[in-house]
Design a protein around this motif. Structure first.
Motif, PDB file in Angstrom:
ATOM      1  N   THR A   1      26.479  46.968  35.357  1.00 49.39           N
ATOM      2  CA  THR A   1      27.317  48.066  34.902  1.00 49.39           C
ATOM      3  C   THR A   1      26.462  49.063  34.143  1.00 49.39           C
ATOM      4  O   THR A   1      25.487  48.681  33.501  1.00 49.39           O
ATOM      5  CB  THR A   1      28.444  47.550  33.987  1.00 49.39           C
ATOM      6  OG1 THR A   1      27.838  46.838  32.909  1.00 49.39           O
ATOM      7  CG2 THR A   1      29.395  46.648  34.731  1.00 49.39           C
TER       8      THR A   1
ATOM      9  N   ASP B   1      47.548  44.242  35.796  1.00 48.98           N
ATOM     10  CA  ASP B   1      46.976  43.048  35.197  1.00 48.98           C
ATOM     11  C   ASP B   1      45.746  43.453  34.406  1.00 48.98           C
ATOM     12  O   ASP B   1      44.719  43.829  34.976  1.00 48.98           O
ATOM     13  CB  ASP B   1      46.612  42.031  36.278  1.00 48.98           C
ATOM     14  CG  ASP B   1      46.067  40.741  35.698  1.00 48.98           C
ATOM     15  OD1 ASP B   1      46.152  40.543  34.468  1.00 48.98           O
ATOM     16  OD2 ASP B   1      45.551  39.925  36.488  1.00 48.98           O
ATOM     17  N   ALA B   2      45.850  43.420  33.088  1.00 49.72           N
ATOM     18  CA  ALA B   2      44.754  43.843  32.226  1.00 49.72           C
ATOM     19  C   ALA B   2      43.886  42.686  31.772  1.00 49.72           C
ATOM     20  O   ALA B   2      43.107  42.816  30.831  1.00 49.72           O
ATOM     21  CB  ALA B   2      45.310  44.577  31.015  1.00 49.72           C
ATOM     22  N   THR B   3      43.979  41.550  32.446  1.00 46.18           N
ATOM     23  CA  THR B   3      43.155  40.402  32.106  1.00 46.18           C
ATOM     24  C   THR B   3      41.697  40.742  32.392  1.00 46.18           C
ATOM     25  O   THR B   3      41.363  41.166  33.500  1.00 46.18           O
ATOM     26  CB  THR B   3      43.559  39.174  32.942  1.00 46.18           C
ATOM     27  OG1 THR B   3      44.956  38.974  32.812  1.00 46.18           O
ATOM     28  CG2 THR B   3      42.800  37.950  32.504  1.00 46.18           C
ATOM     29  N   PRO B   4      40.826  40.600  31.391  1.00 45.15           N
ATOM     30  CA  PRO B   4      39.422  40.925  31.631  1.00 45.15           C
ATOM     31  C   PRO B   4      38.818  39.993  32.676  1.00 45.15           C
ATOM     32  O   PRO B   4      39.076  38.804  32.678  1.00 45.15           O
ATOM     33  CB  PRO B   4      38.744  40.750  30.279  1.00 45.15           C
ATOM     34  CG  PRO B   4      39.733  40.111  29.386  1.00 45.15           C
ATOM     35  CD  PRO B   4      41.068  40.121  30.054  1.00 45.15           C
ATOM     36  N   SER B   5      38.056  40.565  33.554  1.00 41.93           N
ATOM     37  CA  SER B   5      37.376  39.750  34.557  1.00 41.93           C
ATOM     38  C   SER B   5      35.885  39.736  34.230  1.00 41.93           C
ATOM     39  O   SER B   5      35.348  40.679  33.673  1.00 41.93           O
ATOM     40  CB  SER B   5      37.609  40.322  35.952  1.00 41.93           C
ATOM     41  OG  SER B   5      37.089  41.625  36.032  1.00 41.93           O
ATOM     42  N   THR B   6      35.235  38.661  34.589  1.00 40.24           N
ATOM     43  CA  THR B   6      33.803  38.569  34.329  1.00 40.24           C
ATOM     44  C   THR B   6      33.054  39.168  35.513  1.00 40.24           C
ATOM     45  O   THR B   6      33.346  38.836  36.673  1.00 40.24           O
ATOM     46  CB  THR B   6      33.382  37.100  34.122  1.00 40.24           C
ATOM     47  OG1 THR B   6      33.790  36.357  35.267  1.00 40.24           O
ATOM     48  CG2 THR B   6      34.045  36.524  32.890  1.00 40.24           C
TER      49      THR B   6
END
Length: 127
Positions: free
Chosen positions: A91, A79-84
Motif C-alpha cells: 500500500t 462491511d467495515a471489518t478491517p481486512s489484512t
C-alpha cells in the motif's frame, strides 16, 4: 394470513398517540424504500405526515430501535471489518506524501451562517 399494513394507517396511529408495532414501522419503511415513480406505495405527503407525527408525539424506545433497524437494513450494507492485506500487495505510504505541497496560505475558518447564534456573549461596557 398476513394483513397488509397501509402507510396511512401507520400515520394515523402515530398521530393519535399510539405506540407503533414493529410490523407497522417495518412496513412503512419498506413502502418508502420500494417506491418508484410508477409505483407510489407511499407519497411524499404521507412521509411528511409520518415525520410530523413522530416529531409531535415522539417515539418510544422500542419504536426508535425498530425504526433505526428498519432503516439500517433497508438497503445494501457496508462491511467495515478491517481486512489484512496480502504480503504481495503493498500500500502507498500516506496520501500526503503523494500530494504536492500547497503554496497558498491556510484558509480562514468558515463563517457562521446567519441562522447560527453566537456562542460568545457581547462585551460588557465598563464604567
Amino acid at each position: 394470513m398476513t394483513q397488509t399494513i397501509h402507510p396511512i394507517d401507520v400515520v394515523l396511529h402515530k398521530r393519535d398517540g399510539r405506540v407503533l408495532t414493529d410490523d407497522e414501522i417495518q412496513a412503512f419503511i419498506h413502502a418508502v424504500v420500494q417506491r418508484t415513480p410508477q409505483k407510489q406505495l407511499v407519497t411524499d405527503a404521507q412521509i411528511a405526515a409520518f415525520l410530523m407525527a413522530v416529531f409531535h408525539r415522539g417515539l418510544a424506545p422500542q419504536e426508535l430501535a425498530t425504526l433505526t433497524s428498519a432503516m439500517r437494513y433497508s438497503g445494501e450494507t457496508f462491511d467495515a471489518t478491517p481486512s489484512t492485506p496480502s504480503p504481495s500487495t503493498s500500500t502507498p505510504p500516506a496520501a500526503s506524501a503523494t500530494r504536492p505541497p500547497s503554496s497558498s496560505p491556510p484558509s480562514s475558518p468558515p463563517q457562521a451562517s446567519p441562522r447560527q447564534t453566537p456562542t460568545a456573549s457581547p462585551p460588557s461596557a465598563s464604567p
